[in-house]
Motif scaffolding. Structure first.
Motif, PDB file in Angstrom:
ATOM      1  N   ILE A 108       0.870  -1.176   0.000  1.00  9.49           N
ATOM      2  CA  ILE A 108       0.000   0.000   0.000  1.00  9.49           C
ATOM      3  C   ILE A 108       0.905   1.223   0.000  1.00  9.49           C
ATOM      4  CG2 ILE A 108      -1.783   1.240   1.285  1.00  9.49           C
ATOM      5  CD1 ILE A 108      -2.311  -1.519   2.706  1.00  9.49           C
ATOM      6  N   LEU A 109       0.763   2.078  -0.998  1.00 12.09           N
ATOM      7  CA  LEU A 109       1.682   3.205  -1.103  1.00 12.09           C
ATOM      8  C   LEU A 109       0.977   4.553  -1.083  1.00 12.09           C
ATOM      9  CD1 LEU A 109       4.491   2.231  -3.645  1.00 12.09           C
ATOM     10  CD2 LEU A 109       4.610   2.342  -1.167  1.00 12.09           C
ATOM     11  N   HIS A 110       1.738   5.576  -0.712  1.00 16.19           N
ATOM     12  CA  HIS A 110       1.279   6.957  -0.833  1.00 16.19           C
ATOM     13  C   HIS A 110       1.088   7.286  -2.312  1.00 16.19           C
ATOM     14  CE1 HIS A 110       2.806   7.384   3.279  1.00 16.19           C
ATOM     15  NE2 HIS A 110       2.090   8.487   3.352  1.00 16.19           N
ATOM     16  N   GLU A 111       0.417   8.389  -2.561  1.00 15.43           N
ATOM     17  CA  GLU A 111       0.232   8.887  -3.918  1.00 15.43           C
ATOM     18  C   GLU A 111       1.550   9.367  -4.511  1.00 15.43           C
ATOM     19  OE1 GLU A 111      -3.704  11.232  -4.736  1.00 15.43           O
ATOM     20  OE2 GLU A 111      -2.560  12.021  -3.047  1.00 15.43           O
ATOM     21  N   PRO A 112       1.671   9.340  -5.853  1.00 17.39           N
ATOM     22  CA  PRO A 112       2.816   9.988  -6.476  1.00 17.39           C
ATOM     23  C   PRO A 112       2.839  11.459  -6.042  1.00 17.39           C
ATOM     24  CG  PRO A 112       1.547   8.757  -8.104  1.00 17.39           C
ATOM     25  CD  PRO A 112       0.765   8.740  -6.844  1.00 17.39           C
ATOM     26  N   ASN A 113       4.008  12.056  -6.000  1.00 17.53           N
ATOM     27  CA  ASN A 113       4.210  13.458  -5.583  1.00 17.53           C
ATOM     28  C   ASN A 113       4.341  13.641  -4.079  1.00 17.53           C
ATOM     29  OD1 ASN A 113       4.140  14.445  -8.206  1.00 17.53           O
ATOM     30  ND2 ASN A 113       1.906  14.586  -8.160  1.00 17.53           N
ATOM     31  N   SER A 114       3.981  12.623  -3.287  1.00 12.07           N
ATOM     32  CA  SER A 114       4.236  12.777  -1.851  1.00 12.07           C
ATOM     33  C   SER A 114       5.724  12.528  -1.615  1.00 12.07           C
ATOM     34  CB  SER A 114       3.389  11.789  -1.036  1.00 12.07           C
ATOM     35  OG  SER A 114       4.101  10.594  -0.811  1.00 12.07           O
ATOM     36  N   LEU A 131       8.033  -1.332  -9.014  1.00 13.87           N
ATOM     37  CA  LEU A 131       7.066  -1.142  -7.933  1.00 13.87           C
ATOM     38  C   LEU A 131       5.669  -1.482  -8.450  1.00 13.87           C
ATOM     39  CD1 LEU A 131       7.615   2.214  -5.989  1.00 13.87           C
ATOM     40  CD2 LEU A 131       7.357  -0.078  -5.044  1.00 13.87           C
ATOM     41  N   GLN A 132       4.975  -2.391  -7.767  1.00  7.52           N
ATOM     42  CA  GLN A 132       3.585  -2.683  -8.137  1.00  7.52           C
ATOM     43  C   GLN A 132       2.665  -2.108  -7.071  1.00  7.52           C
ATOM     44  OE1 GLN A 132       3.164  -6.945  -8.594  1.00  7.52           O
ATOM     45  NE2 GLN A 132       5.208  -7.031  -9.489  1.00  7.52           N
ATOM     46  N   VAL A 133       1.637  -1.401  -7.506  1.00  5.41           N
ATOM     47  CA  VAL A 133       0.733  -0.780  -6.536  1.00  5.41           C
ATOM     48  C   VAL A 133      -0.707  -1.181  -6.823  1.00  5.41           C
ATOM     49  CG1 VAL A 133       0.021   1.377  -5.447  1.00  5.41           C
ATOM     50  CG2 VAL A 133       2.271   1.199  -6.497  1.00  5.41           C
ATOM     51  N   GLN A 134      -1.364  -1.804  -5.855  1.00  3.91           N
ATOM     52  CA  GLN A 134      -2.782  -2.104  -6.050  1.00  3.91           C
ATOM     53  C   GLN A 134      -3.635  -1.061  -5.341  1.00  3.91           C
ATOM     54  OE1 GLN A 134      -4.320  -5.982  -4.824  1.00  3.91           O
ATOM     55  NE2 GLN A 134      -6.323  -5.307  -5.530  1.00  3.91           N
ATOM     56  N   LEU A 135      -3.089  -0.528  -4.252  1.00  3.29           N
ATOM     57  CA  LEU A 135      -3.856   0.446  -3.478  1.00  3.29           C
ATOM     58  C   LEU A 135      -2.964   1.649  -3.186  1.00  3.29           C
ATOM     59  CD1 LEU A 135      -6.602   0.923  -2.160  1.00  3.29           C
ATOM     60  CD2 LEU A 135      -5.781  -0.278  -0.135  1.00  3.29           C
ATOM     61  N   GLU A 136      -3.421   2.804  -3.587  1.00  3.40           N
ATOM     62  CA  GLU A 136      -2.650   4.032  -3.484  1.00  3.40           C
ATOM     63  C   GLU A 136      -3.474   5.013  -2.661  1.00  3.40           C
ATOM     64  OE1 GLU A 136      -0.272   5.186  -7.147  1.00  3.40           O
ATOM     65  OE2 GLU A 136      -1.973   6.571  -7.153  1.00  3.40           O
ATOM     66  N   LEU A 137      -2.978   5.397  -1.491  1.00  7.09           N
ATOM     67  CA  LEU A 137      -3.805   6.191  -0.585  1.00  7.09           C
ATOM     68  C   LEU A 137      -3.130   7.515  -0.253  1.00  7.09           C
ATOM     69  CD1 LEU A 137      -4.907   3.284   1.786  1.00  7.09           C
ATOM     70  CD2 LEU A 137      -6.223   4.299  -0.064  1.00  7.09           C
ATOM     71  N   GLY A 138      -3.875   8.595  -0.361  1.00  9.41           N
ATOM     72  CA  GLY A 138      -3.321   9.928  -0.208  1.00  9.41           C
ATOM     73  C   GLY A 138      -3.327  10.446   1.214  1.00  9.41           C
ATOM     74  N   SER A 139      -3.204   9.569   2.196  1.00  6.51           N
ATOM     75  CA  SER A 139      -3.132  10.048   3.578  1.00  6.51           C
ATOM     76  C   SER A 139      -2.551   8.962   4.461  1.00  6.51           C
ATOM     77  CB  SER A 139      -4.510  10.472   4.087  1.00  6.51           C
ATOM     78  OG  SER A 139      -5.074   9.517   4.941  1.00  6.51           O
ATOM     79  N   ASN A 140      -1.762   9.379   5.451  1.00  5.00           N
ATOM     80  CA  ASN A 140      -1.184   8.407   6.386  1.00  5.00           C
ATOM     81  C   ASN A 140      -2.260   7.672   7.178  1.00  5.00           C
ATOM     82  OD1 ASN A 140       1.754   8.814   6.105  1.00  5.00           O
ATOM     83  ND2 ASN A 140       1.215  10.910   6.634  1.00  5.00           N
TER      84      ASN A 140
END
Lengths: 224, 224
Positions: A108-114, A131-140
């Motif tokens: 689970i990764l932060h959004e690009p640009n963070s 890097l493979q990303v299935q879930l990208e979340l814009g907040s900690n």
């Protein structure tokens, strides 16, 4: 500090610093009561816009940082760690997990640009691992909820996880290259003169603030 | 859902919704595996810019909302509550606290322009009570840390506080006019056609998502 104007302190910080700031402000306001503090939390690129527009007195930004004309004052480490839910099978592993293996897990990764995502991307690029990303979340907070729900493991700043969470909910995994040490820097617009209270807080951050942050992170890493 | 394009779901939500989204996404991904989800968290005014620029498939925004040409689909309550640390003297009060009294306490507030702050300002204006702010924090996490440090009481969305936090750290105070019921609405750009996966998630939010949110909030309010 007699000047009424100098009682206002406008701060803007990256999201990873928002948890520790109240602790630093509490210590500061004990020494300098009656200061009115306003704290803005924003992503790195918005902080640079705010800095350019002279919206705040002082900034805490991720470091190093490209495309900025203002001097930066690096002052403390911001370690990135890999976290999993306490019952994740990897928690019991004694041998460090390889980056390659991490890249093939449900990450689970932060959004690009963070700043955090960019540091992770630089690391994986360095070792030429996709890097493979299935879930990208814009907040900690969304990331922590997702890890708690068992949706995967994640890479976050140690500053976003509390000691209490490390004792009850999350574990820091042993992974090659981690903790990945990033830094925070203080910045301000050089084209305006700092108020007395801003100068005082600038020095306070470099000495007392640094101590508060280091003590908190040492306590967290000693859990393991 | 055979189309590879339809497997991408780009969501953007207000900060108060970021805690509950992983729970809703978990339920959604159980029914529709292999969907790649990206979730952006941003303040209301930035969500409107993103909506205008067609950056995301679906939005969860605060409601009501001025200056927007897109139809909004209100779908669930977002109750604002007054919180204090569990050992605050007001926690034992049996008579409701008057708004006037609240305004004279050490009130920690969100920044201007946040949906929560604007709802609080509308309430105080309605009763012609001035708002005094000593500490203004641009994140729910910084506010929670400040309340835990004993710096004051605050007004936050019930959706930003976990059941665990309500059992161990914070209390919801009995204050006149609270809980102050706000709403969330779903929005999307009407000038693009929604993908099949977006339409499916839109319906899922209105039915299952609403249920997840209401169940979580009922459990929290039943603590008191």
């Amino acid at each position: 500090l007699k000047n009424i104007k100098s009682r206002q302190l406008k701060l803007a910080v990256v999201a990873t610093a928002k948890y520790i700031m109240p602790h630093i402000l509490q210590a500061f306001c004990q020494q300098y009561p009656k200061v009115n503090v306003s704290l803005t939390v924003a992503p790195q690129h918005q902080l640079l816009e705010r800095l350019h527009d002279k919206k705040d007195d002082l900034y805490i930004v991720g470091y190093p940082l490209e495309k900025v004309n203002t001097p930066l004052y690096p002052f403390v480490d911001n370690p990135l760690v890999v976290i999993a839910r306490f019952d994740h099978p990897w928690v019991k592993r004694t041998e460090p997990i390889a980056l390659q293996e991490l890249s093939q897990s449900s990450l689970i990764l932060h959004e690009p640009n963070s700043s955090t995502r960019e540091a992770v991307e630089r690391l994986f690029q360095k070792f030429k691992i996709p890097l493979q990303v299935q879930l990208e979340l814009g907040s900690n907070e969304a990331i922590k909820e997702a890890v708690l729900l068992g949706l995967g493991v994640s890479i976050v700043s140690l500053n976003t996880i509390s000691l209490n969470e490390l004792q009850h909910s999350f574990a820091v995994l042993k992974v090659e290259q981690f903790p990945l040490i990033q830094k925070w820097a203080i910045a301000y617009s050089e084209t305006i003169s700092l108020s007395m209270i801003s100068q005082t807080f600038f020095k306070f951050l470099q000495k007392e603030g640094k101590k508060v942050i280091q003590t908190a992170n040492q306590a967290k890493l000693s859990v393991f």
